[in-house]
Design an enzyme around this catalytic site. Structure first.
Site, PDB file in Angstrom:
ATOM      1  N   LEU A  86      -1.185 -14.435  19.219  1.00  0.00           N
ATOM      2  CA  LEU A  86      -0.212 -14.985  20.155  1.00  0.00           C
ATOM      3  C   LEU A  86       0.467 -16.155  19.456  1.00  0.00           C
ATOM      4  O   LEU A  86      -0.196 -16.928  18.752  1.00  0.00           O
ATOM      5  CB  LEU A  86      -0.891 -15.464  21.446  1.00  0.00           C
ATOM      6  CG  LEU A  86      -1.545 -14.402  22.336  1.00  0.00           C
ATOM      7  CD1 LEU A  86      -2.240 -15.067  23.527  1.00  0.00           C
ATOM      8  CD2 LEU A  86      -0.525 -13.393  22.827  1.00  0.00           C
ATOM      9  N   ASP A  87       1.773 -16.312  19.663  1.00  0.00           N
ATOM     10  CA  ASP A  87       2.486 -17.445  19.086  1.00  0.00           C
ATOM     11  C   ASP A  87       1.875 -18.755  19.575  1.00  0.00           C
ATOM     12  O   ASP A  87       1.244 -18.804  20.635  1.00  0.00           O
ATOM     13  CB  ASP A  87       3.963 -17.406  19.485  1.00  0.00           C
ATOM     14  CG  ASP A  87       4.680 -16.176  18.948  1.00  0.00           C
ATOM     15  OD1 ASP A  87       4.180 -15.586  17.972  1.00  0.00           O
ATOM     16  OD2 ASP A  87       5.721 -15.806  19.521  1.00  0.00           O
ATOM     17  N   GLN A  88       2.130 -19.826  18.832  1.00  0.00           N
ATOM     18  CA  GLN A  88       1.540 -21.112  19.211  1.00  0.00           C
ATOM     19  C   GLN A  88       1.953 -21.559  20.612  1.00  0.00           C
ATOM     20  O   GLN A  88       1.183 -22.201  21.314  1.00  0.00           O
ATOM     21  CB  GLN A  88       1.872 -22.184  18.160  1.00  0.00           C
ATOM     22  CG  GLN A  88       3.342 -22.531  18.012  1.00  0.00           C
ATOM     23  CD  GLN A  88       3.845 -23.542  19.033  1.00  0.00           C
ATOM     24  OE1 GLN A  88       3.045 -24.217  19.697  1.00  0.00           O
ATOM     25  NE2 GLN A  88       5.168 -23.638  19.172  1.00  0.00           N
TER      26      GLN A  88
ATOM     27  N   HIS B 268       7.099 -11.297  17.574  1.00  0.00           N
ATOM     28  CA  HIS B 268       7.932 -11.922  18.615  1.00  0.00           C
ATOM     29  C   HIS B 268       8.593 -10.878  19.509  1.00  0.00           C
ATOM     30  O   HIS B 268       9.740 -11.059  19.949  1.00  0.00           O
ATOM     31  CB  HIS B 268       9.013 -12.806  17.988  1.00  0.00           C
ATOM     32  CG  HIS B 268       8.489 -14.078  17.396  1.00  0.00           C
ATOM     33  ND1 HIS B 268       9.278 -14.929  16.647  1.00  0.00           N
ATOM     34  CD2 HIS B 268       7.266 -14.652  17.429  1.00  0.00           C
ATOM     35  CE1 HIS B 268       8.574 -15.973  16.246  1.00  0.00           C
ATOM     36  NE2 HIS B 268       7.341 -15.821  16.712  1.00  0.00           N
TER      37      HIS B 268
END
Length: 249
Positions: free
Chosen positions: A110-112, A193
């Site tokens: 998961l992105d930050q 993304h």
């Protein structure tokens, strides 16, 4: 299995350190907390409960965890800007098995700035099954968007949009406007993304993103941001059941 080997397999340090923990009387075994000072004493590991320096643990041959990832953490062992999500776990879970590939690994990333459900495991087959596109594991995302949603945007996401790195359209498995600015989207693949880029492709923008479910597992309010727990045997079994239409490979 010898007690020192049990501790090593569960991530309590090198074999020498595990031997020392036992010899110093820092390990007790069973629900009645009987202190054992012989590192070579053998125990049946399945279902074994033990305490190390007063902290209670259960033996797990393989680790399957769910973590509620908060914003501001990277899903990397070597983060570049933000702290690693692995710092939210106790040391033994980060050291299980020893060696270069020690510890549990995130099942996908998961992105930050993305929050929500993150699975972690040291079972390579489980990680592959949950992340391979051919297994069609659904992942549900809750996106807060910048502009009001309309049915045209939802329809396009269901029909498929083209991203700049692949001429083949990608589509949402399911998609609905929960409210004017709340989009719920289900994906069965994990491109870079992907949610943000798909929403941008239909003329909107993701302001915040949260993963609420993965496969049969739903993130409940009982697990707060930054908290983790072991998956139950039934939860692991349900996650690994074959999804209709998925490849058997």
């Amino acid at each position: 299995m010898q007690l020192q080997d049990i501790l090593f397999s569960q991530g309590f340090g090198t074999r020498r350190i595990c031997c020392g923990l036992v010899q110093q009387g820092l390990v007790s075994v069973g629900e009645d907390k009987v202190v054992c000072t012989d590192p070579t004493m053998a125990f049946e590991e399945a279902g074994l409960a033990f305490h190390v320096q007063g902290e209670r643990w259960h033996y797990h041959a393989l680790a399957y965890l769910i973590l509620h990832k908060p914003a501001g953490f990277e899903c990397s062992q070597k983060p570049s800007t933000y702290p690693s999500v692995y710092t939210l776990l106790p040391g033994p879970l980060r050291q299980r098995g020893g060696g270069a590939a020690a510890g549990v690994q995130a099942v996908g990333r998961l992105d930050q700035d993305t929050t929500g459900l993150l699975l972690l495991s040291d079972d390579g087959k489980f990680i592959h099954r949950m992340t391979s596109p051919r297994h069609h594991v659904p992942k549900v995302y809750e996106a807060q968007v910048k502009h009001p949603l309309d049915q045209r945007q939802v329809s396009r996401l269901l029909e498929g949009v083209v991203l700049d790195d692949d001429p083949k359209p990608v589509r949402a498995e399911a998609c609905e406007a929960v409210s004017d600015l709340h989009l719920r989207m289900t994906l069965t693949e994990g491109k870079y993304h992907q949610v943000k880029r798909m929403v941008a492709a239909v003329g909107n923008r993701v302001e915040s993103l949260h993963r609420s479910a993965m496969g049969s597992l739903v993130l409940t309010p009982q697990l707060g941001p930054g908290q983790w727990r072991w998956l139950t045997t039934d939860e692991v079994r349900a996650l690994t059941q074959k999804v209709p239409g998925a490849s058997s490979a």
